[in-house]
Design a protein around this motif. Sequence first.
Motif, PDB file in Angstrom:
ATOM      1  N   ILE A   1       0.857  -1.187   0.000  1.00  0.00           N
ATOM      2  CA  ILE A   1       0.000   0.000   0.000  1.00  0.00           C
ATOM      3  C   ILE A   1       0.891   1.234   0.000  1.00  0.00           C
ATOM      4  O   ILE A   1       1.753   1.390   0.860  1.00  0.00           O
ATOM      5  N   GLU A   2       0.722   2.119  -0.968  1.00  0.00           N
ATOM      6  CA  GLU A   2       1.613   3.263  -1.140  1.00  0.00           C
ATOM      7  C   GLU A   2       1.348   4.394  -0.149  1.00  0.00           C
ATOM      8  O   GLU A   2       2.136   5.301  -0.015  1.00  0.00           O
ATOM      9  N   LEU A   3       0.240   4.356   0.551  1.00  0.00           N
ATOM     10  CA  LEU A   3      -0.175   5.487   1.384  1.00  0.00           C
ATOM     11  C   LEU A   3       0.821   5.910   2.463  1.00  0.00           C
ATOM     12  O   LEU A   3       0.890   7.098   2.775  1.00  0.00           O
ATOM     13  N   PRO A   4       1.598   4.998   3.050  1.00  0.00           N
ATOM     14  CA  PRO A   4       2.466   5.434   4.144  1.00  0.00           C
ATOM     15  C   PRO A   4       3.433   6.541   3.773  1.00  0.00           C
ATOM     16  O   PRO A   4       3.969   7.213   4.645  1.00  0.00           O
ATOM     17  N   ASP A   5       3.690   6.762   2.493  1.00  0.00           N
ATOM     18  CA  ASP A   5       4.641   7.790   2.109  1.00  0.00           C
ATOM     19  C   ASP A   5       3.975   9.110   1.724  1.00  0.00           C
ATOM     20  O   ASP A   5       4.603   9.968   1.129  1.00  0.00           O
ATOM     21  N   PHE A   6       2.681   9.280   2.065  1.00  0.00           N
ATOM     22  CA  PHE A   6       2.052  10.526   1.665  1.00  0.00           C
ATOM     23  C   PHE A   6       2.418  11.684   2.604  1.00  0.00           C
ATOM     24  O   PHE A   6       2.121  12.829   2.319  1.00  0.00           O
ATOM     25  N   GLY A   7       3.076  11.421   3.697  1.00  0.00           N
ATOM     26  CA  GLY A   7       3.696  12.461   4.518  1.00  0.00           C
ATOM     27  C   GLY A   7       2.742  13.318   5.322  1.00  0.00           C
ATOM     28  O   GLY A   7       2.720  14.541   5.171  1.00  0.00           O
ATOM     29  N   PRO A   8       1.933  12.742   6.222  1.00  0.00           N
ATOM     30  CA  PRO A   8       1.005  13.560   7.010  1.00  0.00           C
ATOM     31  C   PRO A   8       1.733  14.517   7.947  1.00  0.00           C
ATOM     32  O   PRO A   8       2.778  14.189   8.496  1.00  0.00           O
TER      33      PRO A   8
END
Length: 473
Positions: free
Chosen positions: A48-55
């Motif tokens: 899942i690519e989401l962890p790198d969206f940088g919240p």
Amino acid sequence: MSIEFGKSLSVRETPIPGLVVLDLPVHGDARGWFKENWQREKMTAAGIELPDFGPVQNNISFNDAVGTTRGIHAEPWDKYVSVATGRIFGAWVDLREGDSFGAVFTTELDPSTAIFVPRGVGNSYQTLEPDTAYTYLVNDHWSPDATYTFLNLADETAAIAWPIPLDEVEISAKDIQHPRLVDVVPMPPQKILVTGANGQLGLALRAEFGDHPWIEYASRTELDLTSPELDTARRWRDYGTIINAAAYTKVDVAETPEGRTEAWAANVTAVAALARIATANGITLVHVSSDYVFDGTKDGAYSTDDVVSPLGVYGQTKAAGDALVSAVPRHYILRTSWVIGEGNNFVRTMASLAERGIDPRVVDDQVGRLTFTVDIAAAIRALLDTRAPAGVYNVTGQGEPTTWFDIARRVFELTGHDPARVSGVSTDEYFAGAQGPVAPRPLNSVLDARATEAAGVPLGDAGVRLREYLERP
């Protein structure tokens, strides 16, 4: 409250591009329940690519009553939405410019589900249980200078089937006044910045990407990459991609004290600044490198895995720039060779000499392939459009490797002149007695681009491109 326990971590696609629903494992017993709402390591392992969206921010909206209704708001940032307690009916409408504008997706969320909402997708919800805590991570801070887009909750085109009719719930005055879909101004794409826009590659990138409000072309006079104010020169969160086509390429002058300073400033200091900005703002950084990062002694073509070993100042600065860019989470490094585009270059020089009746001596012991800027620009476009894996890509013209001597003879032939007028000479002989410093050249500049082609990146044939180039008026 009913929660589904025992799910495996997984992701589900939706009709809206980039909008994905996540199933989250929830573990319960007599004491209550526990879940990992955001678990970067496990999400990465699951593909899942989401962890790198940088919240950068975590917000919670607590809602007392059933039927609390909020939205539809689209912001210029990504959002990861979940429910801590309670249950919601969520509705999302694509308000981005493009073919999917107006697409709608609805679903219910409880603590065992979450949803990733990409930039520009309108987000709204209606609570289905009292005491519902709606939580969301975002990867930017609110700014009065940012672009926001809204849609009326009752829009007839979206036709959202709200579980509780809108005339029976509390809605804010602002939400009531939001426009219908026909009057919505779509959220524009994130900006693309092209540096070095007036150079050979910059001109090819202008032709490839065209003129659009979200594409910015900047020369050195318009944007000084070595300025200490670069970090605040733009609202960088509005940018999705920086294509760095700016570079110092005077390989011989780089061997002088003044040239060395300028080369390091343009090829290292400026690149370090762009790398810092790209990392801090989640920007994809595209960087164009050179065969000069190698010493040219290898027997065979250089792959992207070969260790760099530059000979001169120019090559050293390009290798240093590559190292800096490689640390950016989302990056493309394009190594190329013998670049030909609009402006002064070897091919134009040979054609001019042929026309003027001058018989040149050309080095015949350097081997490589011509690369035309039109192909570099197309390769950059392909990498961005396909969201290819980050890394190094060799991008050169295809066909059999050749020498500068062979190319010069071919230019004479294609322009209707006798190729025998061109004579060959070794690199050492050519530069013997030269006035001023001479940069060492790699004798082998052949780059292996098979992995690049396998990734679906188009590469032109060097011989065909040379003929096309000379046939242009």
